[in-house]
Design a protein around this motif. Structure first.
Motif, PDB file in Angstrom:
ATOM      1  N   UNK A   1     -19.317 -32.496  56.659  1.00  0.00           N
ATOM      2  CA  UNK A   1     -19.245 -31.341  55.774  1.00  0.00           C
ATOM      3  C   UNK A   1     -19.819 -31.725  54.405  1.00  0.00           C
ATOM      4  N   UNK A   2     -20.061 -30.737  53.578  1.00  0.00           N
ATOM      5  CA  UNK A   2     -20.637 -31.008  52.266  1.00  0.00           C
ATOM      6  C   UNK A   2     -19.767 -31.996  51.488  1.00  0.00           C
ATOM      7  N   UNK A   3     -20.397 -33.057  51.008  1.00  0.00           N
ATOM      8  CA  UNK A   3     -19.708 -34.084  50.237  1.00  0.00           C
ATOM      9  C   UNK A   3     -19.063 -35.170  51.070  1.00  0.00           C
ATOM     10  N   UNK A   4     -18.886 -34.940  52.357  1.00  0.00           N
ATOM     11  CA  UNK A   4     -18.180 -35.898  53.215  1.00  0.00           C
ATOM     12  C   UNK A   4     -18.987 -37.180  53.421  1.00  0.00           C
ATOM     13  N   UNK A   5     -20.301 -37.031  53.634  1.00  0.00           N
ATOM     14  CA  UNK A   5     -21.159 -38.209  53.829  1.00  0.00           C
ATOM     15  C   UNK A   5     -21.271 -38.998  52.533  1.00  0.00           C
ATOM     16  N   UNK A   6     -21.433 -38.296  51.403  1.00  0.00           N
ATOM     17  CA  UNK A   6     -21.529 -38.975  50.115  1.00  0.00           C
ATOM     18  C   UNK A   6     -20.257 -39.774  49.820  1.00  0.00           C
ATOM     19  N   UNK A   7     -19.106 -39.203  50.105  1.00  0.00           N
ATOM     20  CA  UNK A   7     -17.839 -39.915  49.882  1.00  0.00           C
ATOM     21  C   UNK A   7     -17.745 -41.153  50.754  1.00  0.00           C
ATOM     22  N   UNK A   8     -18.203 -41.030  52.004  1.00  0.00           N
ATOM     23  CA  UNK A   8     -18.149 -42.179  52.920  1.00  0.00           C
ATOM     24  C   UNK A   8     -19.088 -43.289  52.455  1.00  0.00           C
ATOM     25  N   UNK A   9     -20.281 -42.918  52.008  1.00  0.00           N
ATOM     26  CA  UNK A   9     -21.235 -43.914  51.510  1.00  0.00           C
ATOM     27  C   UNK A   9     -20.696 -44.565  50.239  1.00  0.00           C
ATOM     28  N   UNK A  10     -20.026 -43.803  49.385  1.00  0.00           N
ATOM     29  CA  UNK A  10     -19.389 -44.360  48.191  1.00  0.00           C
ATOM     30  C   UNK A  10     -18.472 -45.513  48.562  1.00  0.00           C
ATOM     31  N   UNK A  11     -17.630 -45.297  49.552  1.00  0.00           N
ATOM     32  CA  UNK A  11     -16.698 -46.331  49.995  1.00  0.00           C
ATOM     33  C   UNK A  11     -17.436 -47.523  50.598  1.00  0.00           C
ATOM     34  N   UNK A  12     -18.533 -47.218  51.319  1.00  0.00           N
ATOM     35  CA  UNK A  12     -19.295 -48.291  51.961  1.00  0.00           C
ATOM     36  C   UNK A  12     -19.918 -49.219  50.930  1.00  0.00           C
ATOM     37  N   UNK A  13     -20.526 -48.668  49.890  1.00  0.00           N
ATOM     38  CA  UNK A  13     -21.221 -49.525  48.936  1.00  0.00           C
ATOM     39  C   UNK A  13     -20.252 -50.285  48.031  1.00  0.00           C
TER      40      UNK A  13
END
Length: 301
Positions: A287-299
């Motif tokens: 969903x919107x923002x969900x991928x960005x939040x996941x990548x935030x945690x990854x980096x």
């Protein structure tokens, strides 16, 4: 000891087979090993300490071995007589290929393994023949060939993110517009340069990327040789992509990977490697923002 491994299929299929091939190398470190694969895939692994030679699977004549009781290609027939161990991942349900291998004088042990329909991680499924040989899966990265160059350390720069937003199957691709939306969100809190990768399937896709994400410090790279792409991935700070051959290449390169799985199951199809992390919504896209939040945690991990 002389060993040959036959493997058809796409780039991801080839790379998922390398842990099994590495297990053979671990079992017989002094063996002369060859592979029958697509020429461009073979460029990744040919080297004195990895795979000594590759015979292109597209070389004319191999198709004669799929015809029952037909006339067999002489050059391929002679080739198959050179080995002590032949492992085939070619689909051969009626053993026509195997029968022709015997008919042409194929020597040594022949093991055929059906690569389809794995019920566990695909790379583990492809390594099952190793049990019969008293071997186990190895580290496929140990088979990197002499054409792959380790990237040189340059001056301090922004983090470089390599992104491949395509795949061999359209159903496995998240729209470019969604990628761009999530990158815009990530750019609010992070500085990074993006290198977009495009292959034959993604010809012309760069037009879907807004100019501000493919100009200046950002760039689109199209149809580069596979060894060069490995070097690019090795020098990146992060790789992002779908369930694709390019993502398998990134996993094999050792890059830090964040892989976006839509309809496919990462428990089966993800590349091996501790630096490979996968997002999956059980068949749905983020969903919107969900991928960005996941990548935030990854980096930040």
């Amino acid at each position: 000891m002389k060993i040959v491994v036959l493997r058809g299929g796409a780039l991801g299929d080839f790379l998922l087979t390398l842990p099994a091939v590495a297990g053979l190398r671990d079992k017989w470190p002094e063996a002369e090993m060859e592979m029958v694969v697509a020429r461009k895939f073979g460029e990744l692994v040919v080297g004195p300490q990895s795979i000594q030679a590759v015979r292109p699977i597209e070389q004319p004549g191999l198709a004669t071995f799929y015809a029952k009781e037909g006339k067999l290609d002489v050059e391929w027939g002679d080739y198959f007589t050179e080995f002590d161990l032949t492992i085939s991942y070619l689909f051969d349900p009626d053993e026509i290929f195997f029968g022709n291998w015997k008919r042409c004088g194929g020597t040594g042990e022949f093991i055929n393994h059906d690569p389809r329909n794995p019920k566990e991680a695909a790379w583990k499924h492809l390594a099952l023949p190793m049990q019969r040989l008293g071997a186990t899966a190895g580290n496929g990265r140990g088979l990197m060939g002499e054409k792959i160059q380790v990237p040189k350390k340059g001056k301090a720069r922004k983090p470089n993110w390599v992104i491949h937003a395509g795949s061999g199957g359209a159903a496995k691709c998240w729209p470019i517009s969604d990628w761009v939306r999530e990158l815009d969100l990530l750019a609010k809190n992070h500085e990074f340069a993006v290198t977009w990768l495009g292959g034959e399937v993604e010809e012309g896709w760069e037009k879907q990327v807004p100019l501000h994400w493919r100009s200046g410090e950002h760039r689109w790279v199209q149809n580069r040789p596979l060894p060069e792409l490995v070097t690019e991935m090795m020098g990146s700070d992060l790789y992002l992509g779908h369930d694709s051959g390019m993502s398998h290449l990134a996993g094999w390169s050792g890059a830090k990977c964040g892989l976006l799985f839509g309809p496919t199951n990462p428990a089966v199809w993800a590349p091996p490697g501790e630096r490979v992390k996968c997002w999956s919504g059980g068949g749905r896209w983020p969903k919107e923002g969900e991928w960005a939040n996941w990548v935030e945690k990854l980096i930040s991990s």
